[in-house]
Design an enzyme around this catalytic site. Structure first.
Site, short mmCIF file in Angstrom:
data_model
loop_
_atom_site.label_atom_id
_atom_site.label_comp_id
_atom_site.label_asym_id
_atom_site.label_seq_id
_atom_site.Cartn_x
_atom_site.Cartn_y
_atom_site.Cartn_z
N GLU A 33 1.57 -4.07 -1.67
CA GLU A 33 0.93 -4.89 -2.71
C GLU A 33 1.98 -5.37 -3.72
O GLU A 33 2.84 -4.59 -4.15
CB GLU A 33 -0.10 -4.01 -3.43
CG GLU A 33 -0.83 -4.71 -4.56
CD GLU A 33 -1.81 -3.78 -5.27
OE1 GLU A 33 -1.67 -2.54 -5.18
OE2 GLU A 33 -2.75 -4.30 -5.91
N LYS B 142 -7.44 -10.03 -3.49
CA LYS B 142 -7.96 -8.68 -3.74
C LYS B 142 -9.32 -8.74 -4.42
O LYS B 142 -9.50 -9.45 -5.41
CB LYS B 142 -6.97 -7.92 -4.63
CG LYS B 142 -7.30 -6.45 -4.84
CD LYS B 142 -6.18 -5.78 -5.64
CE LYS B 142 -6.38 -4.28 -5.79
NZ LYS B 142 -5.27 -3.67 -6.57
N CYS C 190 -4.89 -2.24 -1.72
CA CYS C 190 -4.99 -1.01 -2.54
C CYS C 190 -6.42 -0.64 -2.95
O CYS C 190 -7.16 -0.12 -2.14
CB CYS C 190 -4.06 -1.15 -3.75
SG CYS C 190 -3.51 0.46 -4.38
#
Lengths: 578, 578
Positions: free
Chosen positions: A46, A114, A150
């Site tokens: 990330e 994300k 994540c």
């Protein structure tokens, strides 16, 4: 030649936050290495291109522009291999996302934004990013891959993974920047195993590695099978390129069982012949060794990434400065660590012997600078103002601040970074002199409780196979030696009691009453500790940064006001304000 | 007796963050006062019960419990009057909201949960709160009121106000905690006028007042008519209870023109006779006077709320320490401010005269402590280590740190809070000695650019009608006097050039190239300033708190990494790391 495996490379890199050209070059070299290894896919962590967390750099328009330029530059270098890179992308001028960019054949083939943005603890992602709304499904010659970043796999009981599994994905490509604290790796393994087996999917987990200010990323990237087995694992605490082949037939797209809003991108593989690579499984560190490694990496990266080379430690003969000097020497080498011993009238012979013994064991240069003359001069000067007054904390602090001034003079003259020796227990209760022993560019032990300081010292000796940290330093009664016959326990409870209370109050945010219940300790002792923690917030605000090794460090994890009327001495006693 | 007005009281209070019992008692006393004034409704600011911002106190379960208890306690005291209080409420154990609780007849009659949670600048509301999903419409004897909390009216082009107007509301009750920066009040007025006239509604705007760590709330609560006119306005920078009658016929519920998800709560008024109160309009401060008031309030509240009474300032004869001492004296009275003059061999006669003249003008006690002997002793001591080396920043910093040690000794012995004199310009470029002049519990001028320091000094003299700050202090060439014949401009551009660049780089986050374009200044000068700002992040991390008066202070507003590879000296020159 028939290809019955998909080869995936997990590129566990250590970027410098904000240093786009450095990170770009590193990414390109890892892509080349993955190509050499005939990987089909290479996955970076990330925000690998920007470093994590870039914080308010993300509010600079030109930083986003520059990141996009570098992504484009990388793109030009990408041919057959499919590259997943964590970076930032823009939707509109002020709407930016935390993304996985998928590159192939000199093109950005897909962007995943994300969805689950963490905004707790050290995380402030909602300050910067807008959440994505769509999943990304990549099909490669009949195989189906989902994508996550994540936090996506940490919350809402697998929402992102689940939906993509329902869309037929068999492998989830995860890009992470998951910060370290003690034993976090086990939490990650448990989580990944649960998600993989629950949703019948492979998970490829590429984690960042390296230190960034107070945070350490420990790497430990891995691939988990749908049976919840670790089939490959990268090293902890260093850069690594982990390569593993997954059987194609296991990755064949399933028939979707649900609908969702998603991008669907078909890609193709170059048909290269090669033999099977089953991947390697590196051993993860445990307990004291793991923490010690985290401290090494955090120290190394803070010092090098701020372009320092040399450091200085004030050795008192006590355990904190001893462990600090030992870690610094382990990281930088003995030629880059200088020790200064600064005795006063209250310094014992034992302290001098121990400081010299340690320096000799480490092979570092030790210089002695007595503070006695300077201390005398201050006392004379101040006596002219306040006459003959009793010795109190003023005179104690004076000594600590003279030492700080000497260390800073050395720092200024020699370009040495001053390492502050303070541990979490003493910083918590303010048993430290602000502008005195709290002075420094970096505090290696800032998040290490005193009881753990002892364990780490013993671990290091055991690892060395000899008493590199002299046994007497570990065994003797802790003292600040700022007045005659002083002991830490004159002011504080024993460290084992103190640390128990601190963990209850800081890590668990428990109330006085709950701590009494949980610990069975004396109410007055607990109250006094809470009071000290509350009243010393102002000192922590001016403390140097240090390495986070617990889930709640005194950094971005714990944001309390200085003006705080919820302090125990306000709410237990009536307040006289106004 | 016929009642053709609704009487609303805006309770502009100054709570202590976290001090629930203190805030509760203050709220109750304001309710009583509103009752005495025969108000129908009394409106408190956002998070009035907890103080704003409570930060991580909100992560303590017992803090939420205690807040709910205090709300309940207040509730028991409420009879006919309708009370809107800003506080926290819980949905589930870990789901909390920023709410307006509506109380009447010993009951919580309604709860409005803030919808638009700010998470930028100094705000971290998404760290703590879940957003509300429903509007709140309160009907009182045919009148219809909407509710909003702070950010609700600042974003999405009036979404919350608009929807409630469409639901028939004619008065929007807003609870705010809107932090001050220079001229913010005008922004608020513009916003409120626009919203009120656009959606044909009255807006009652209750703002918090007081200092909380670095933030100042400036009050200035007001009521705006649907024509966009201010019909009542409370004082700025002090507590106030503003009372105004609104014509009932103007508040009669309109027929809804849209649907939305909302709570609908009917309440009744007690029919009390009384005469018409048209409300008062206090004058708002402007320009230097406004900023000066903000600095007074911020200083007063920080000192009193941390339970200090007395302060100490090191007077150098320069403008920063002079203005700091003047503000401290204005706030605390001359008996609570001590000045210390600490000359060295480099201190000019002019500096001594000016420091003494200022102290005499302010009527504060001044003590002289020469640092010369101590400085000599340090030089002797250090010479033993490094021999005869040229004088450089080391020796300069030594002097500043000796002064800091003396100030801190006085602080420890006398329980005085040390006021740090640093201004925003020098903190920005690091033209300050860490652990030296950067030492202190509070920095009044931390967010005040040097050019504004001069303006504020002149303003204060004009206000006094005489040269309370000696003219020579304002006129002379700035110097740190840490070496012979030193001038600030040896190291820095002129302050007018410096401040122009800093505003471009800090407040506007502009790139080098954009700053060149905007300012027309020399590229090399701009680059050098940017470099200094970037490279001194580590000093700011250890700087004392100070009062925010710009939209981007060096506090929670600006969160940059220390390890920052985006620094200009990394990206302009090639980087040597690794």
């Amino acid at each position: 030649m028939f290809r019955n495996n998909l080869r995936i490379a997990l590129a566990q890199i250590n970027p410098i936050t904000g240093h786009l050209s450095y990170n770009r070059d590193k990414i390109i070299s890892f892509i080349k290495e993955a190509e050499k290894n005939k990987a089909d896919i290479v996955v970076f962590p990330e925000l690998a291109l920007t470093g994590y967390p870039p914080e308010d750099l993300l509010l600079k328009k030109h930083f986003i522009d520059d990141s996009l330029k570098e992504l484009n530059y990388i793109c030009q270098k990408v041919n057959d291999i499919i590259v997943y890179i964590g970076t930032v992308a823009r939707q509109r001028r002020w709407v930016i996302n935390n993304v996985a960019a998928v590159l192939q054949q000199q093109q950005v083939r897909a962007i995943y934004r994300k969805i689950e943005l963490p905004n707790y603890g050290i995380f402030d992602e909602k300050r910067y990013f807008s959440p994505g709304r769509k999943f990304l499904i990549v099909d490669i010659d009949g195989m189906r891959l989902g994508t996550s970043i994540c936090g996506d796999i940490w919350i809402k009981k697998g929402f992102v993974i689940e939906k993509q599994a329902q869309l037929g994905a068999r492998l989830n490509i995860n890009l992470s920047a998951s910060p370290y604290y003690a034993n976090k790796i086990q939490q990650r393994i448990d989580l990944l195993k649960e998600q993989a087996s629950r949703f019948d999917t492979y998970i490829s987990y590429s984690n960042l590695v390296g230190g960034q200010d107070e945070i350490v990323f420990d790497g430990g990237s891995m691939v988990i099978s749908p049976k919840g087995k670790i089939i490959a694992a990268a090293k902890q605490f260093e850069e690594d390129l982990l390569i593993v082949d997954l059987p194609r037939e296991h990755l064949k797209a399933k028939i979707p069982t649900a609908q969702a809003n998603y991008y669907h991108v078909p890609l193709e593989l170059n048909k290269k012949g090669r033999s099977f690579n089953k991947g390697r499984i590196e051993k993860f560190y445990r307990k004291e060794e793991e923490i010690y490694q985290a401290l090494l990496l955090g120290t190394r990266d803070y010092i090098y990434k701020t372009k320092f080379q040399k450091t200085v430690v004030g050795l008192s003969g006590g355990i904190d400065s001893a462990l600090t000097a030992t870690i610094a020497t382990d990281v930088l080498g003995k030629e880059n660590v200088s020790a200064v011993f600064m005795p006063s009238r209250y310094t014992s012979t034992v302290s001098r012997e121990d400081a010299y013994q340690l320096a000799s064991n480490l092979g570092i240069k030790i210089t002695e600078v007595s503070i006695e003359n300077i201390f005398q001069k201050y006392l004379q000067t101040m006596r002219k103002i306040w006459g003959d007054v009793p010795f109190d904390k003023t005179e104690e602090n004076l000594q600590a601040r003279i030492r700080a001034n000497i260390l800073m003079a050395l720092s200024n003259k020699e370009d040495w970074l001053v390492l502050a020796p303070g541990n979490k227990s003493e910083i918590a209760v303010g048993y430290t002199t602000i502008y005195g022993d709290l002075v420094g560019g970096f505090g290696i032990l800032k998040d290490v409780y005193k009881t753990l300081v002892y364990k780490l010292a013993s671990f290091r000796n055991k690892q060395a196979g000899w008493k590199i940290i002299p046994e007497r330093i570990i065994k003797k009664t802790p003292s600040a030696e700022l007045r005659a016959n002083q002991k830490d326990t004159d002011f504080l409870p024993t460290y084992s009691v103190l640390d128990t209370i601190l963990q209850e109050y800081i890590e668990k945010d428990n109330s006085l009453y709950r701590i009494v219940e949980n610990s069975g300790l004396d109410v007055k002792t607990i109250m006094r500790v809470i009071q000290l923690v509350d009243n010393n917030e102002f000192k922590r605000r001016q403390a140097p940064p240090g390495i986070r090794i617990t889930p709640k460090s005194f950094g971005k994890d714990r944001r309390l006001p200085i003006v705080d009327g919820y302090r125990i001495d306000f709410y237990v006693q009536p307040c006289e304000f106004d």
